[in-house]
Design an enzyme around this catalytic site. Structure first.
Site, PDB file in Angstrom:
ATOM      1  N   LYS A  53       1.451  -1.529   0.460  1.00  0.00           N
ATOM      2  CA  LYS A  53       0.011  -0.156   0.005  1.00  0.00           C
ATOM      3  C   LYS A  53       0.371   1.284   0.042  1.00  0.00           C
ATOM      4  O   LYS A  53       0.139   2.163  -0.676  1.00  0.00           O
ATOM      5  CB  LYS A  53      -0.542  -0.038   1.772  1.00  0.00           C
ATOM      6  CG  LYS A  53      -1.658  -1.164   1.104  1.00  0.00           C
ATOM      7  CD  LYS A  53      -3.050  -1.185   2.724  1.00  0.00           C
ATOM      8  CE  LYS A  53      -3.590  -1.925   2.310  1.00  0.00           C
ATOM      9  NZ  LYS A  53      -4.373  -2.596   3.393  1.00  0.00           N
ATOM     10  N   GLN A  97      -4.265  -1.418   9.671  1.00  0.00           N
ATOM     11  CA  GLN A  97      -4.323  -2.303   9.280  1.00  0.00           C
ATOM     12  C   GLN A  97      -5.406  -3.673   9.508  1.00  0.00           C
ATOM     13  O   GLN A  97      -4.680  -3.526  11.209  1.00  0.00           O
ATOM     14  CB  GLN A  97      -3.135  -3.112   8.937  1.00  0.00           C
ATOM     15  CG  GLN A  97      -3.471  -4.485   8.144  1.00  0.00           C
ATOM     16  CD  GLN A  97      -3.460  -4.529   6.816  1.00  0.00           C
ATOM     17  OE1 GLN A  97      -3.641  -3.691   5.878  1.00  0.00           O
ATOM     18  NE2 GLN A  97      -4.129  -5.719   5.954  1.00  0.00           N
ATOM     19  N   ASP A 120     -10.129   3.353   4.193  1.00  0.00           N
ATOM     20  CA  ASP A 120     -11.039   1.836   3.582  1.00  0.00           C
ATOM     21  C   ASP A 120     -12.571   1.933   4.065  1.00  0.00           C
ATOM     22  O   ASP A 120     -13.039   1.909   3.722  1.00  0.00           O
ATOM     23  CB  ASP A 120     -10.042   1.600   5.222  1.00  0.00           C
ATOM     24  CG  ASP A 120      -9.341   0.373   4.506  1.00  0.00           C
ATOM     25  OD1 ASP A 120      -9.202  -0.009   3.657  1.00  0.00           O
ATOM     26  OD2 ASP A 120      -8.325  -0.363   5.623  1.00  0.00           O
TER      27      ASP A 120
END
Ligand code: NAD
Length: 291
Positions: A53, A97, A120
């Site tokens: 990422k 994460q 997200d």
């Protein structure tokens, strides 16, 4: 025989569009958009994901940083770090994460992310905005699936869509995005009866379960579009999806491979979301983002 929805190629094109718009952002604001990823613990797969990422951000001209915290991090320390990032001017995206270590309250951490930087799209504010039909930051994986459907020019208006899986990360937001495009949506899950029959009605079938080869060829309506979100590892260590690809491709009109389908789109959409968050935070007109 189905045409392949080539996630690698579609993602590369989206990443190039994002990179071009990043150049415009830098020219207008004098700074790079920035994504900060928080990783707690030493899960091997997560290590790879966060590295990818951050690297993808840098490749698109953005700043990408990883904040590593030990598996023993306390809830308070983790909340403090997420809070600090949400207060920094140069941070446009904050991503925690998952999975988090067992002793951490995941919902509390996700709620601590500033909704404006929640790339997200997991914060209840952003989930609620999607539910209310005013999407802001949308979860990357279902967004990537929608981008693939756009690419294939699939007409969703009035189409029957079946989403297998009801997670907050994939299944539920996927269903809402399809509904927003006027599909008639069924959400199937582990308690659904006659799953094969439900799937066989679908013009668009999205599988987000985590069971290798669950969807068989005779579950697929002739001409259907099949999106396989699942990532499973076979006994030989190969990646495979939730759909029996060889069987389903005989019936479908379009189908995504695994790997090389939804996976690359997820990362590309994370970059899109980071730029989108940066654009909004900088007060630039959203209509000029044009992605
Ligand atoms: P999850 O475990 O949170 O949810 C799985 C869902 O599948 C649940 O809602 C459950 O009800 C349903 N389910 C389980 N067994 C079933 C069965 N036999 N029949 C019908 N439904 C069943 O998983 P998730 O986070 O939503 O992820 C789903 C899959 O997608 C996983 O394989 C995951 O690795 C993959 N994934 C891929 C990406 C990507 O970028 N490609 C991103 C996120 C998740």
């Amino acid at each position: 025989m189905a045409e392949l929805l080539d996630g690698k190629a579609i993602a590369a094109a989206l990443r190039a569009r994002v990179a071009a718009r990043v150049g415009d952002f830098v020219a207008r604001t004098g700074r790079r958009p920035g994504l900060d990823v928080v990783l707690a613990g030493d899960d091997a797969a997560s290590q790879v994901y966060v590295r990818n990422k951050a690297r993808a951000c840098e490749e698109a001209g953005m700043r990408g940083a990883v904040h590593r915290l030990p598996a023993t991090v306390t809830q308070q320390e983790l909340l403090a770090r997420v809070g600090e990032l949400g207060a920094r001017d140069d941070v446009d995206g904050v991503l925690v994460q998952l999975p988090l270590p067992k002793h951490i309250d995941e919902s509390a951490v996700l709620e601590a992310v500033d909704p404006g930087r929640d790339v997200d799209g997991f914060h209840p504010y952003n989930a609620g905005a999607l539910l209310a039909g005013r999407p802001t930051l949308v979860p990357c994986t279902p967004l990537g699936c929608m981008r693939m459907l756009e690419h294939a020019k699939v007409s969703l208006d009035g189409a029957r869509a079946v989403v297998i899986g009801r997670s907050n990360i994939v299944g539920k937001p996927m269903a809402l995005l399809l509904l927003a495009q006027n599909a008639t949506v069924t959400v199937a899950h582990s308690r659904t009866r006659d799953l094969a029959a439900r799937c066989a009605e679908a013009d668009v079938l999205v599988a987000a379960v985590g069971r290798a080869g669950l969807v068989r060829g005779d579950w697929v309506k002739p001409g259907a579009v099949v999106i396989d979100v699942g990532i499973n590892r076979t006994a030989e260590g190969k990646l495979t999806g939730d759909v029996n690809f060889d069987e389903a491709r005989e019936k479908a009109s379009w189908i995504t491979p695994v790997p090389g389908g939804v996976g690359p789109m997820t990362i590309a959409c994370l970059l899109e979301n980071t730029l989108r968050a940066a654009w909004r935070r900088a007060g630039l007109p959203m209509g000029e983002l044009g992605l």
